[in-house]
Design a protein around this motif. Sequence first.
Motif, PDB file in Angstrom:
ATOM      1  N   THR A 179       0.736  -1.080  -0.178  1.00  0.00           N
ATOM      2  CA  THR A 179      -0.214   0.233   0.138  1.00  0.00           C
ATOM      3  C   THR A 179       0.780   0.849   0.432  1.00  0.00           C
ATOM      4  O   THR A 179       0.519   2.314  -0.718  1.00  0.00           O
ATOM      5  N   ASP A 199      -5.725  -1.511  -5.011  1.00  0.00           N
ATOM      6  CA  ASP A 199      -4.486  -2.222  -3.467  1.00  0.00           C
ATOM      7  C   ASP A 199      -6.085  -3.856  -3.275  1.00  0.00           C
ATOM      8  O   ASP A 199      -7.403  -3.973  -3.702  1.00  0.00           O
ATOM      9  N   GLU A 200      -5.255  -4.553  -2.717  1.00  0.00           N
ATOM     10  CA  GLU A 200      -5.563  -5.765  -2.849  1.00  0.00           C
ATOM     11  C   GLU A 200      -5.990  -7.023  -3.461  1.00  0.00           C
ATOM     12  O   GLU A 200      -7.487  -7.625  -3.206  1.00  0.00           O
TER      13      GLU A 200
HETATM   14 MG   LIG Z   1      -2.109  -3.017   1.949  1.00  0.00          MG
END
Ligand SMILES: [Mg+2]
Length: 395
Positions: free
Chosen positions: A56, A176-177
């Motif tokens: 991140t 993200d993720e």
């Molecule tokens: Mg992260």
Amino acid sequence: MPPIPDPYTPGEVPRVLIGREIELQRVRDRVSRVATFGEMGGPLLVFHAPRGVGKTSLLRTAQQQAAAVGCVCAWVACTRKLPFLPELAHATDRALVSAGVVAEEPVRRRWRERLDRVSIEVGPPGVRVKGEIALDPDAPPPAPDRAPIGALEDLLHDAATLARGEHGAGLILFLDELHAASADDLGVLLNAIQNLSGERERHPVAVVAAGLPVTPEAITRAATFGERSDFAALDLLSDEDARALLTAPAETLEIGWSADALELVTDECRGHPYLLQLLGSATWRAASPEAGDILTAEHVRAGVPAAQSQLDAMYRARWGVASPAERGFIRAMADLGDDNVGRAAIAARLGTDSRALSVPRESLIEKGVIEPVGHGLVRFTLPGFAEFVRHRAPA
Ligand SMILES: [Mg+2]
Ligand SMILES: Nc1ncnc2c1ncn2[C@@H]1O[C@H](COP(=O)(O)OP(=O)(O)OP(=O)(O)O)[C@@H](O)[C@H]1O
């Protein structure tokens, strides 16, 4: 004089991102293709690493850099709870609105219409309305499962074109993720990217993603050509970078680190960015330094209990979400020591067949508790977890 506030950032985007120049350059290459040539920035770029290694933080820094050269940036954090394509549509909308490129009529109305149409197409599977609302009543409806793909292509094309406009650079999507996206949604995304890349000069857009180490596998499973995405593993920090992570935020506040204090922390954290931030922060708080002070090994030792109790909370959370079968697997691994552990050894320890371990092994990898390290070996992603399981895990 009031104490200087703690500059370390356990659990947050760091003030200074250390040692990710090669990765940032890879993103910048994509961004320049979009900004300079107004064309697509290449295939999906995916950074993968276990929890806490800095995915991140890297994406956020890349986002700032892309925004600084005039790109409109949309950010989506995928979760298992929400279908990710509607989130992607909303995030793109928010980014265009705040960049002010869809403020005026008739652009605004046309964009809202596009968005409404796409939101219906890419809704959660089952709720998804098949077939685009036909503008021409005589046109044949598109094949059902092509509909969300086509809708996403149209959305990305329109959004990228609006983002570029007369003077802008283009659109960059940060996901993200990504491991948490459903296979369905992932398949739609990959197909849309693939189709857009066929006419790359028409689409000033790039997509950059991050996820746990299972992400490349999830992508390849969602669409076979997904394997042609660009994958980059994020490593733990080198010793030199680990020291810089500790000293750089302190230096700007005129605080130093003694050599033995640095060694103590870097030995303990083994290049793990989250742990370094955590222990850096605990040391700082134990010392409450004033400008000109030096953080010493004494301060490190005094900070350890606070860092340890934070870590214990994380260990407990990981233990808490494990199923009985997963706990058996974890316990067997921990009993075998702190190093990489093989499937056969775990099976022998549990007195079971090694094939029976596939399910807990896969689910623990997906939860980010363990990671494969090649040759069938796995290890815990958070240092100290094995020791916690051996001595302090609730029965
Ligand atoms: Mg992260
Ligand atoms: N390159 C770096 N330089 C300095 N600090 C970093 C760096 N990378 C990560 N960190 C720090 O490490 C911690 C974890 O980083 P981050 O949240 O980016 O990891 P992550 O891989 O996204 O983790 P998760 O999988 O849990 O989301 C944060 O506290 C962040 O401040």
